[in-house]
Write an enzyme that holds these catalytic residues in place. Sequence first.
Site, PDB file in Angstrom:
ATOM      1  N   TRP A 238       6.508   4.582   0.728  1.00 52.16           N
ATOM      2  CA  TRP A 238       6.938   5.948   1.043  1.00 52.16           C
ATOM      3  C   TRP A 238       8.232   5.932   1.853  1.00 52.16           C
ATOM      4  O   TRP A 238       9.127   6.740   1.622  1.00 52.16           O
ATOM      5  CB  TRP A 238       5.863   6.673   1.839  1.00 52.16           C
ATOM      6  CG  TRP A 238       4.988   7.589   1.038  1.00 52.16           C
ATOM      7  CD1 TRP A 238       5.234   8.094  -0.207  1.00 52.16           C
ATOM      8  CD2 TRP A 238       3.732   8.112   1.450  1.00 52.16           C
ATOM      9  NE1 TRP A 238       4.192   8.897  -0.593  1.00 52.16           N
ATOM     10  CE2 TRP A 238       3.259   8.933   0.404  1.00 52.16           C
ATOM     11  CE3 TRP A 238       2.964   7.974   2.589  1.00 52.16           C
ATOM     12  CZ2 TRP A 238       2.047   9.610   0.480  1.00 52.16           C
ATOM     13  CZ3 TRP A 238       1.758   8.653   2.660  1.00 52.16           C
ATOM     14  CH2 TRP A 238       1.303   9.461   1.616  1.00 52.16           C
TER      15      TRP A 238
ATOM     16  N   CYS B 166       0.827  -1.199   0.000  1.00 46.37           N
ATOM     17  CA  CYS B 166       0.000   0.000   0.000  1.00 46.37           C
ATOM     18  C   CYS B 166       0.869   1.260   0.000  1.00 46.37           C
ATOM     19  O   CYS B 166       1.575   1.516  -0.953  1.00 46.37           O
ATOM     20  CB  CYS B 166      -0.965  -0.056   1.185  1.00 46.37           C
ATOM     21  SG  CYS B 166      -2.289   1.150   1.166  1.00 46.37           S
ATOM     22  N   HIS B 167       0.848   2.050   1.072  1.00 46.02           N
ATOM     23  CA  HIS B 167       1.658   3.264   1.185  1.00 46.02           C
ATOM     24  C   HIS B 167       3.030   2.986   1.797  1.00 46.02           C
ATOM     25  O   HIS B 167       3.832   3.906   1.954  1.00 46.02           O
ATOM     26  CB  HIS B 167       0.928   4.308   2.041  1.00 46.02           C
ATOM     27  CG  HIS B 167      -0.267   4.919   1.376  1.00 46.02           C
ATOM     28  ND1 HIS B 167      -1.473   4.257   1.277  1.00 46.02           N
ATOM     29  CD2 HIS B 167      -0.445   6.121   0.788  1.00 46.02           C
ATOM     30  CE1 HIS B 167      -2.351   5.029   0.654  1.00 46.02           C
ATOM     31  NE2 HIS B 167      -1.751   6.170   0.342  1.00 46.02           N
ATOM     32  N   GLY B 168       3.319   1.736   2.154  1.00 48.70           N
ATOM     33  CA  GLY B 168       4.604   1.371   2.746  1.00 48.70           C
ATOM     34  C   GLY B 168       5.816   1.841   1.960  1.00 48.70           C
ATOM     35  O   GLY B 168       6.832   2.214   2.562  1.00 48.70           O
TER      36      GLY B 168
END
Length: 188
Positions: free
Chosen positions: A117, A113-115
């Site tokens: 970043w 997912c947003h990991g």
Amino acid sequence: MADQNLNGIKVAILVTDGFEQVELQRPRTALDEAGAEIKIVSPQDDRVRGWNFTEWGDQFPVDMALDRAYPDDFDALLLPGGVINPDRLRIEPKAVQFVKSFFDAGKPVAAICHGPWTIIEAGAARGKRIASWPSLKTDLRNAGAEWVDEQVVTDGNLVTSRKPDDIPAFNRAMIELFSQATKDRRAA
């Protein structure tokens, strides 16, 4: 996944408040079932709170404060997503350095997912094929990665997925990568 044995493999799960709860719980269960030893590592000392899709979720005990966690003590790293969690981690210098250390050592990393970043902030995205939540597409491209809209992508010692719906495929690829990468490192 039953044929993948992670006995003796130590996995750090790096999170702070606001991680997508299912992106910690379901991969953690898969790692547990494969025999891995798992530690929740956090900049917080006591507990972290998940995000359950649209509202705050459950609290989880922190096994090891980030200040006392050493990447050399772990074989692999899991980075759950959610919007809040990786956004907070990527501005925490010790968290960024912790993630960078896994890449520098050639250890396997799984992010969903947003990991990614935090992977961008650690300077480890360049040249990688990475799946993520679609809103990270421009961030990943600007960091020199190739963003792909696929259920799961393995590129070297990195496995990534887009969202909670991808977790079954993500878990299979993560366990395969962790198993193979740690066998290769121990044989060297």
